[in-house]
Design a protein around this motif. Structure first.
Motif, PDB file in Angstrom:
ATOM      1  N   UNK A   1     147.619  93.184   2.010  1.00  0.00           N
ATOM      2  CA  UNK A   1     146.725  94.553   2.284  1.00  0.00           C
ATOM      3  C   UNK A   1     147.000  94.933   2.820  1.00  0.00           C
ATOM      4  N   UNK A   2     147.705  94.311   4.386  1.00  0.00           N
ATOM      5  CA  UNK A   2     148.915  95.714   5.203  1.00  0.00           C
ATOM      6  C   UNK A   2     149.828  96.017   4.835  1.00  0.00           C
ATOM      7  N   UNK A   3     150.591  95.061   4.099  1.00  0.00           N
ATOM      8  CA  UNK A   3     151.776  96.143   3.515  1.00  0.00           C
ATOM      9  C   UNK A   3     150.974  97.301   1.945  1.00  0.00           C
ATOM     10  N   UNK A   4     150.536  97.229   1.766  1.00  0.00           N
ATOM     11  CA  UNK A   4     150.146  98.048   0.772  1.00  0.00           C
ATOM     12  C   UNK A   4     150.027  99.345   1.631  1.00  0.00           C
ATOM     13  N   UNK A  13     150.292  98.181  11.983  1.00  0.00           N
ATOM     14  CA  UNK A  13     151.460  97.165  13.118  1.00  0.00           C
ATOM     15  C   UNK A  13     150.317  96.449  14.171  1.00  0.00           C
ATOM     16  N   UNK A  14     149.261  96.270  14.181  1.00  0.00           N
ATOM     17  CA  UNK A  14     148.342  95.543  14.818  1.00  0.00           C
ATOM     18  C   UNK A  14     148.693  94.063  13.965  1.00  0.00           C
ATOM     19  N   UNK A  15     149.060  94.139  12.921  1.00  0.00           N
ATOM     20  CA  UNK A  15     149.585  93.033  11.851  1.00  0.00           C
ATOM     21  C   UNK A  15     151.471  92.409  11.578  1.00  0.00           C
ATOM     22  N   UNK A  16     151.381  93.277  11.470  1.00  0.00           N
ATOM     23  CA  UNK A  16     152.994  93.323  10.900  1.00  0.00           C
ATOM     24  C   UNK A  16     154.156  93.953  11.726  1.00  0.00           C
ATOM     25  N   UNK A  17     155.118  93.395  12.297  1.00  0.00           N
ATOM     26  CA  UNK A  17     156.173  93.536  13.633  1.00  0.00           C
ATOM     27  C   UNK A  17     156.465  95.127  13.542  1.00  0.00           C
ATOM     28  N   UNK A  18     156.659  95.708  14.217  1.00  0.00           N
ATOM     29  CA  UNK A  18     156.257  97.274  14.809  1.00  0.00           C
ATOM     30  C   UNK A  18     157.303  97.336  14.364  1.00  0.00           C
ATOM     31  N   UNK A  77     161.272  94.027   3.698  1.00  0.00           N
ATOM     32  CA  UNK A  77     160.489  94.106   3.033  1.00  0.00           C
ATOM     33  C   UNK A  77     159.993  92.572   3.264  1.00  0.00           C
ATOM     34  N   UNK A  78     161.789  91.893   2.087  1.00  0.00           N
ATOM     35  CA  UNK A  78     161.518  90.261   1.961  1.00  0.00           C
ATOM     36  C   UNK A  78     162.141  89.359   3.605  1.00  0.00           C
ATOM     37  N   UNK A  79     162.563  90.350   4.457  1.00  0.00           N
ATOM     38  CA  UNK A  79     162.981  89.352   5.546  1.00  0.00           C
ATOM     39  C   UNK A  79     161.701  89.483   6.450  1.00  0.00           C
ATOM     40  N   UNK A  80     160.493  90.065   6.409  1.00  0.00           N
ATOM     41  CA  UNK A  80     159.331  90.138   7.353  1.00  0.00           C
ATOM     42  C   UNK A  80     158.508  89.013   6.666  1.00  0.00           C
ATOM     43  N   UNK A  81     157.687  88.423   7.981  1.00  0.00           N
ATOM     44  CA  UNK A  81     156.874  87.543   7.433  1.00  0.00           C
ATOM     45  C   UNK A  81     155.235  88.099   6.931  1.00  0.00           C
TER      46      UNK A  81
END
Length: 108
Positions: free
Chosen positions: A1-4, A53-58, A104-108
């Motif tokens: 959801x965060x990527x969307x 950015x609260x969830x994904x790496x900045x 996108x592929x190398x990030x968690x």
């Protein structure tokens, strides 16, 4: 959801850049409406970026956000503002897209 949400934030970045381009082409009240659209799109884009950015790496989130904005803005410029679509512009836009997908592929 965060990527969307990050993709949506990037699309709003494209929208606020497009509003600036349209504001440059207009006069009077229409210019004010385009600047108001700019501010609304800017606020939405930033709010979504802050949320993801609260969830994904900045570093990854910001790079993807700016990449979507850069690619989208160049495409809007080519399609709507009649900017040149040279081989090298399209080549480097393609490499930018590949880099965004790679992040996108190398990030968690």
């Amino acid at each position: 959801m965060n990527w969307i949400l990050l993709i949506i934030a990037g699309l709003f970045e494209v929208a606020f850049a497009a509003c600036l381009g349209k504001a440059k082409e207009t006069t009077g009240a229409e210019t004010i409406y385009w600047y108001m659209g700019f501010l609304v799109c800017l606020a939405i884009s930033m709010a979504l970026l802050v949320r993801v950015t609260q969830v994904l790496p900045i570093g990854t989130a910001y790079a993807v956000w700016t990449g979507i904005g850069a690619v989208g803005t160049v495409l809007v410029g080519i399609i709507f503002f009649r900017e040149p679509a040279t081989f090298w512009r399209l080549f480097f836009i393609t490499t930018l897209i590949a880099s965004i997908i790679g992040l996108k592929f190398v990030s968690g």
